[in-house]
Design an enzyme around this catalytic site. Structure first.
Site, mmCIF file in Angstrom:
data_model
loop_
_atom_site.group_PDB
_atom_site.id
_atom_site.type_symbol
_atom_site.label_atom_id
_atom_site.label_comp_id
_atom_site.label_asym_id
_atom_site.label_seq_id
_atom_site.Cartn_x
_atom_site.Cartn_y
_atom_site.Cartn_z
ATOM 1 N N GLY A 158 0.872 -1.163 0.000
ATOM 2 C CA GLY A 158 0.000 0.000 0.000
ATOM 3 C C GLY A 158 0.913 1.218 0.000
ATOM 4 C CB SER A 203 4.389 -3.758 -2.327
ATOM 5 O OG SER A 203 4.474 -2.532 -3.006
ATOM 6 C CB ALA A 204 4.522 -0.850 1.702
ATOM 7 C CG HIS A 246 5.788 -2.369 -7.482
ATOM 8 N ND1 HIS A 246 4.646 -2.914 -8.005
ATOM 9 C CD2 HIS A 246 5.561 -2.263 -6.137
ATOM 10 C CE1 HIS A 246 3.758 -3.119 -7.029
ATOM 11 N NE2 HIS A 246 4.297 -2.737 -5.880
ATOM 12 C CD GLU A 269 4.791 -4.666 -11.242
ATOM 13 O OE1 GLU A 269 4.267 -5.064 -12.299
ATOM 14 O OE2 GLU A 269 4.362 -3.681 -10.597
#
Lengths: 233, 233
Positions: B88, B120-121, B157, B192
């Site tokens: 997020g 991700s985060a 990413h 990714e």
């Protein structure tokens, strides 16, 4: 207050600072010398940055001095008759401006009517905070608070789409997160090749692409050059 | 130390958490319940985030509890037998983790051998700092310091090219700025569809695309799955 807040220095495939130099000339009519802030430069020297900007400003007959040439940058800022802040990395720029007391010094000059030109990170720092920059956090500034010469946030280099096949957040999704976390703020998505010119309480968009406006609880909307942006002020 | 650090939850055009769920199952073999950290969610609720993750984890027979369901999240973290941190907005995630004392609490559990999964985060916060996130600074955390479970930085990413005609910095240019400002750090550009699995001092890349490695003074280089990444540890 007189501000020229430019999305980006350079359009893809063009020469450095080529597209906005005519607008900078018009905005700085009567000015023969500007004080430049090069602190957004990270992978090249402040001297090299100054030279690159001076080369373009030579075309409009303006001498560029840079704060990094002086022992007391804030003192120089307080004497400047025009201020120019260039792009690069916003976090690096803000950290150094805070360390040197330039956030307050330049804000005071803006309030006194001295013209201010910024592009990319230089437009971000004219806003209340560095939030809505696109840049990578590479160093930690003292605070996210910046000059607040305008009351809204700018997202420079505003971009409509991700590259094909990329699943990361789009720019719009990122700004939707910002307004969800900061529901009273306007964000102006300033597309490449565009700029905002602010004269006192007047604000106008220059450029052939619309500005994209974001605010919590409202549908994002497009505003074209010539249409009113008074709600931002 | 056991970490599964995933680039992205979802590949373009696929279902949420679909591609990595088999790897998560293998990594969490024997685990029946995980503690989830949903704080990177900004435009949707923590409840909705938990539900989305639970739906996918149902396929591998794992119950998901979330820290937001408890009055003392750090206390829950100190009892957890597996921890999962979702993606997020990294700034929102770090701010809330710092406020709740989760940076220290989760780091302690990782040091005690409890398996950690992030995407991700959630991969960013396993690194020494939040620098090298792609996310927009929408709120200001207390500090950029994060868990430091690994000594290098991840850029999740990781993306090779800008959209056609866009003049903003490429991802590589942004990371080159980071290593110029932080010359002792390695950055792993994790494309990714890829992830890093860390077991004690062992580290391996999972995925069909190479990892792109950046360090100041070295040419960026590609490392494929099966090749040694020991230099990162």
């Amino acid at each position: 207050m007189r501000l020229l807040l430019i999305s980006n220095s350079t359009n893809a495939g063009e020469e450095y600072l080529k597209y906005p130099i005519g607008n900078i000339r018009d905005f700085l009519a009567g000015v023969s010398e500007v004080l430049f802030v090069p602190y957004a430069a990270v992978t090249f020297s402040y001297d090299a940055y100054l030279e690159k900007v001076q080369n373009r400003f030579d075309e409009i007959g303006i001498r560029v001095r840079s704060v990094h040439q002086y022992g007391n940058p804030a003192e120089e800022a307080r004497k400047a008759h025009a201020i120019v802040v260039g792009g690069g990395n916003t976090f690096a720029l803000v950290k150094k401006m805070q360390e040197e007391g330039l956030i307050e010094a330049i804000r005071e000059r803006i309030d006194a009517g001295v013209p201010y030109v910024g592009w990319s990170a230089g437009s971000n720092v004219a806003c209340p905070t560095l939030c809505t920059t696109n840049d990578m956090p590479i160093v930690q500034p003292q605070s996210f608070r910046t000059m607040g010469a305008v009351k809204f946030q700018i997202n420079p280099h505003y971009l409509d789409h991700n590259p094909e096949g990329h699943a990361g957040e789009t720019r719009e999704q990122r700004i939707m997160e910002y307004i969800a976390a900061n529901p009273r703020m306007y964000v102006a998505g300033l597309r490449e090749g565009c700029m905002l010119r602010i004269e006192g309480n007047g604000i106008s968009l220059i450029g052939s692409r619309p500005l994209r406006i974001f605010r919590c609880g409202e549908e994002p909307r497009e505003v074209n050059a010539g249409e009113s942006l008074d709600f931002l002020m």
